[in-house]
Design a protein around this motif. Structure first.
Motif, mmCIF file in Angstrom:
data_model
loop_
_atom_site.group_PDB
_atom_site.id
_atom_site.type_symbol
_atom_site.label_atom_id
_atom_site.label_comp_id
_atom_site.label_asym_id
_atom_site.label_seq_id
_atom_site.Cartn_x
_atom_site.Cartn_y
_atom_site.Cartn_z
ATOM 1 N N LYS A 167 -4.294 -0.526 -34.169
ATOM 2 C CA LYS A 167 -3.563 0.743 -34.198
ATOM 3 C C LYS A 167 -2.826 0.984 -32.885
ATOM 4 O O LYS A 167 -1.663 1.406 -32.880
ATOM 5 C CB LYS A 167 -4.547 1.890 -34.471
ATOM 6 C CG LYS A 167 -3.890 3.253 -34.617
ATOM 7 C CD LYS A 167 -4.933 4.320 -34.953
ATOM 8 C CE LYS A 167 -4.275 5.690 -35.107
ATOM 9 N NZ LYS A 167 -5.291 6.734 -35.427
ATOM 10 N N ALA A 168 -3.468 0.692 -31.775
ATOM 11 C CA ALA A 168 -2.855 0.913 -30.472
ATOM 12 C C ALA A 168 -1.673 -0.024 -30.243
ATOM 13 O O ALA A 168 -0.615 0.387 -29.753
ATOM 14 C CB ALA A 168 -3.896 0.726 -29.370
ATOM 15 N N VAL A 169 -1.838 -1.296 -30.599
ATOM 16 C CA VAL A 169 -0.769 -2.272 -30.410
ATOM 17 C C VAL A 169 0.420 -1.948 -31.308
ATOM 18 O O VAL A 169 1.586 -2.021 -30.880
ATOM 19 C CB VAL A 169 -1.288 -3.693 -30.688
ATOM 20 C CG1 VAL A 169 -0.139 -4.693 -30.775
ATOM 21 C CG2 VAL A 169 -2.257 -4.124 -29.590
ATOM 22 N N GLN A 170 0.151 -1.572 -32.540
ATOM 23 C CA GLN A 170 1.233 -1.234 -33.458
ATOM 24 C C GLN A 170 2.026 -0.034 -32.953
ATOM 25 O O GLN A 170 3.263 -0.047 -32.952
ATOM 26 C CB GLN A 170 0.674 -0.935 -34.854
ATOM 27 C CG GLN A 170 1.761 -0.591 -35.872
ATOM 28 C CD GLN A 170 1.259 -0.635 -37.307
ATOM 29 O OE1 GLN A 170 0.102 -0.940 -37.565
ATOM 30 N NE2 GLN A 170 2.137 -0.340 -38.242
ATOM 31 N N ALA A 171 1.328 0.989 -32.488
ATOM 32 C CA ALA A 171 2.003 2.188 -31.986
ATOM 33 C C ALA A 171 2.863 1.853 -30.765
ATOM 34 O O ALA A 171 4.004 2.314 -30.648
ATOM 35 C CB ALA A 171 0.975 3.261 -31.637
ATOM 36 N N GLU A 172 2.334 1.041 -29.871
ATOM 37 C CA GLU A 172 3.083 0.674 -28.665
ATOM 38 C C GLU A 172 4.321 -0.145 -29.020
ATOM 39 O O GLU A 172 5.408 0.075 -28.468
ATOM 40 C CB GLU A 172 2.182 -0.109 -27.712
ATOM 41 C CG GLU A 172 2.836 -0.428 -26.386
ATOM 42 C CD GLU A 172 1.896 -1.117 -25.410
ATOM 43 O OE1 GLU A 172 2.400 -1.666 -24.403
ATOM 44 O OE2 GLU A 172 0.664 -1.123 -25.643
ATOM 45 N N PHE A 173 4.150 -1.092 -29.939
ATOM 46 C CA PHE A 173 5.277 -1.935 -30.351
ATOM 47 C C PHE A 173 6.376 -1.103 -31.003
ATOM 48 O O PHE A 173 7.557 -1.243 -30.671
ATOM 49 C CB PHE A 173 4.788 -3.009 -31.316
ATOM 50 C CG PHE A 173 5.887 -3.804 -31.957
ATOM 51 C CD1 PHE A 173 6.500 -4.834 -31.265
ATOM 52 C CD2 PHE A 173 6.313 -3.521 -33.251
ATOM 53 C CE1 PHE A 173 7.532 -5.570 -31.840
ATOM 54 C CE2 PHE A 173 7.334 -4.251 -33.845
ATOM 55 C CZ PHE A 173 7.948 -5.282 -33.138
ATOM 56 N N GLU A 174 5.999 -0.242 -31.934
ATOM 57 C CA GLU A 174 7.004 0.539 -32.661
ATOM 58 C C GLU A 174 7.691 1.545 -31.755
ATOM 59 O O GLU A 174 8.902 1.793 -31.874
ATOM 60 C CB GLU A 174 6.352 1.216 -33.864
ATOM 61 C CG GLU A 174 5.889 0.196 -34.921
ATOM 62 C CD GLU A 174 5.312 0.833 -36.177
ATOM 63 O OE1 GLU A 174 5.053 2.061 -36.156
ATOM 64 O OE2 GLU A 174 5.122 0.103 -37.171
ATOM 65 N N GLN A 175 6.945 2.116 -30.806
ATOM 66 C CA GLN A 175 7.552 3.071 -29.884
ATOM 67 C C GLN A 175 8.526 2.372 -28.937
ATOM 68 O O GLN A 175 9.615 2.876 -28.648
ATOM 69 C CB GLN A 175 6.444 3.774 -29.085
ATOM 70 C CG GLN A 175 6.911 4.954 -28.235
ATOM 71 C CD GLN A 175 7.511 4.530 -26.894
ATOM 72 O OE1 GLN A 175 7.073 3.537 -26.322
ATOM 73 N NE2 GLN A 175 8.493 5.281 -26.424
ATOM 74 N N LYS A 176 8.165 1.167 -28.480
ATOM 75 C CA LYS A 176 8.991 0.460 -27.502
ATOM 76 C C LYS A 176 10.237 -0.153 -28.125
ATOM 77 O O LYS A 176 11.314 -0.139 -27.521
ATOM 78 C CB LYS A 176 8.170 -0.639 -26.824
ATOM 79 C CG LYS A 176 8.948 -1.404 -25.766
ATOM 80 C CD LYS A 176 8.080 -2.442 -25.078
ATOM 81 C CE LYS A 176 8.886 -3.196 -24.013
ATOM 82 N NZ LYS A 176 8.065 -4.233 -23.328
ATOM 83 N N THR A 177 10.103 -0.698 -29.335
ATOM 84 C CA THR A 177 11.215 -1.456 -29.918
ATOM 85 C C THR A 177 12.022 -0.697 -30.959
ATOM 86 O O THR A 177 13.162 -1.050 -31.234
ATOM 87 C CB THR A 177 10.691 -2.741 -30.588
ATOM 88 O OG1 THR A 177 9.868 -2.379 -31.711
ATOM 89 C CG2 THR A 177 9.881 -3.575 -29.605
ATOM 90 N N ASP A 223 17.462 -9.601 -30.898
ATOM 91 C CA ASP A 223 16.810 -8.320 -31.177
ATOM 92 C C ASP A 223 15.744 -8.059 -30.129
ATOM 93 O O ASP A 223 14.582 -7.971 -30.429
ATOM 94 C CB ASP A 223 16.206 -8.335 -32.595
ATOM 95 C CG ASP A 223 15.372 -9.568 -32.852
ATOM 96 O OD1 ASP A 223 15.118 -10.329 -31.910
ATOM 97 O OD2 ASP A 223 14.971 -9.760 -34.003
ATOM 98 N N SER A 224 16.068 -8.022 -28.893
ATOM 99 C CA SER A 224 15.114 -7.888 -27.801
ATOM 100 C C SER A 224 14.297 -6.633 -27.859
ATOM 101 O O SER A 224 13.865 -6.290 -28.495
ATOM 102 C CB SER A 224 15.812 -7.964 -26.457
ATOM 103 O OG SER A 224 16.739 -6.938 -26.360
ATOM 104 N N GLY A 225 14.179 -5.739 -27.322
ATOM 105 C CA GLY A 225 13.319 -4.589 -27.548
ATOM 106 C C GLY A 225 14.072 -3.328 -27.446
ATOM 107 O O GLY A 225 13.514 -2.301 -27.179
ATOM 108 N N SER A 226 15.358 -3.377 -27.577
ATOM 109 C CA SER A 226 16.166 -2.176 -27.406
ATOM 110 C C SER A 226 16.530 -1.582 -28.738
ATOM 111 O O SER A 226 15.937 -1.893 -29.752
ATOM 112 C CB SER A 226 17.429 -2.541 -26.608
ATOM 113 O OG SER A 226 18.099 -3.598 -27.246
ATOM 114 N N GLY A 227 17.539 -0.727 -28.735
ATOM 115 C CA GLY A 227 17.883 0.013 -29.941
ATOM 116 C C GLY A 227 18.326 -0.857 -31.085
ATOM 117 O O GLY A 227 18.297 -0.425 -32.236
#
Length: 423
Positions: free
Chosen positions: A55-65, A29-33
């Motif tokens: 908040k910033a880390v969570q947003a970045e993680f959820e947007q990227k993965t 489950d790498s960081g793609s779809g």
């Protein structure tokens, strides 16, 4: 980070066994779809994850993965048993915070995943002193997240009244300044109780001392080593400037509360303790100052104990690759720098120390971090620090007149008994 910003993570409880269970990466489950619809569970300790950073880390993680992040905040009280149990189950937290000196215990029992590849990818320039507690038996079992160490917090007015114009750059200069305050006679030069164990640990790091040594296949006390004695003699010199009890530690009473009364020249503590003093006496804020604990020479600060936390991935996690994506984001230069700026913690790379600019306590702590260290990084050490800590008894005995050798002999039986306890 226990107690607000910084954890004093030197005390690790005894841990029960966690069964090892292979070293595969779990789901791909790498960081793609293919991460969409999945949820990564992260455990942070109470006070460690400031709101802006989280908040910033969570947003970045959820947007990227495309995955969701489930952040769960845990209490320090009872966490060792709770985490040990969780790591033995089939659905542990995927990523979790662990005290730096607690890491070896969890690694030994098989609960932590090998992060060697992650270290090669993002951790080539992690500060060695911060990374050392994340390694056990030569394997990278966690990633350094943040650290903190003690500084000198002083009363500028008392120092100025004693004719002192600059902060000391060497230990000898510091002693001269304390003598000047003592001769003035209006204030206690330094508040230092006899059992400020973590300051003493820093002194042993500065002298290159080891508190334990290997005897065959087991660890035993090394308190009789001359390097330990040298550290204790330095401590004794400092403590001679204090009226604090020799059989108490810095929390009995809280040294910040003593300092807040405005009749003490300085104390050695964590940056957050200044806020405790200000709360007790808001008028003292204008007189507060900080400086790095000076060492024997001006080019090398005193050794310090590095309290802090690592981030680890559970060996039983079924989302290891997704968990590594989280660590890459959380530990990126951008987010490590943001954490340092938000709370004043020491980041895991020297190149990120500039983010502490403007935070006086953190700026004072930073120079000593590179040469800092911890208590012995062995699972057996946990029992030694359980109350009543025999190292504290050793310190009080020396301050009471015993030679370091006599004091070491007095407690080494207890230390060795604790070191032999099954983990």
């Amino acid at each position: 980070m226990k107690r607000g910003l910084i954890a004093a993570t030197g005390v690790a409880a005894l841990l029960v066994s966690v069964a090892a269970c292979g070293s595969d990466k779990g789901d791909k489950d790498s960081g793609s779809g293919d991460s969409k619809g999945k949820t990564l569970t992260v455990w942070f300790m109470d006070g460690s994850n400031p709101p802006g950073w989280t908040k910033a880390v969570q947003a970045e993680f959820e947007q990227k993965t495309g995955a969701k992040l489930d952040v769960q905040v845990q209490k320090w009280d009872g966490i060792q048993q709770k985490l040990t149990t969780a790591l033995s189950e089939s659905t542990p937290p995927d990523v979790f915070e662990v005290g730096n000196t607690q890491t070896p215990s969890y690694a030994e029992t098989g609960g932590l995943a090998d992060l060697g590849d992650l270290k090669k990818e993002i951790g080539k320039d992690w500060t060695e002193s911060l990374n050392k507690p994340a390694v056990f038996d030569g394997t990278q079992y966690a990633a350094p997240w943040y650290a903190a160490n003690r500084v000198v917090i002083y009363n500028k007015k008392i120092w100025a009244d004693a004719g002192i114009k600059d902060v000391p750059k060497t230990r000898a200069d510091f002693f001269k300044d304390l003598e000047a305050i003592q001769k003035k006679g209006d204030a206690e030069p330094l508040y230092l109780p006899g059992q400020n164990w973590y300051f003493f640990t820093g002194l042993t790091i500065g002298t290159g001392a080891d508190l334990v040594k290997k005897d065959g296949n087991k660890y035993v006390s090394n308190l009789a080593d001359p390097k330990v004695a040298k550290a204790m003699e330095i401590y004794k010199q400092y403590q001679a400037f204090s009226k604090a009890p020799q059989d108490k530690d810095e929390a009995t009473p809280q040294q910040a509360d003593v300092f807040a009364k405005g009749k003490t020249g300085a104390f050695i503590g964590m940056g957050w303790e200044a806020a405790t003093a200000i709360k007790a006496n808001p008028q003292i804020e204008k007189d507060l100052g900080y400086f790095t604990i000076p060492g024997e020479s001006a080019d090398k600060p005193e050794g310090v104990f590095l309290g802090g936390s690592n981030l680890a991935i559970a060996e039983r996690s079924k989302k290891k690759e997704l968990a590594e994506e989280f660590l890459k984001i959380a530990l990126s230069d951008k987010n490590e720098g943001a954490l340092a700026k938000e709370v004043g913690s020491i980041p895991n790379k020297d190149a990120l120390l500039a983010n502490l600019k403007g935070n006086a306590a953190a700026e004072a702590a930073a120079p000593a971090a590179k040469g800092g260290g911890t208590t012995p990084l062995i699972p057996e050490w946990a029992a030694v620090e359980n109350a009543p800590n025999p190292i504290k008894a050793y310190m009080t005995a020396v301050l009471g007149g015993k030679s370091p050798e006599e004091a070491a002999k007095q407690v080494e039986g207890d230390v060795n008994k604790r070191l032999s306890q099954k983990q």
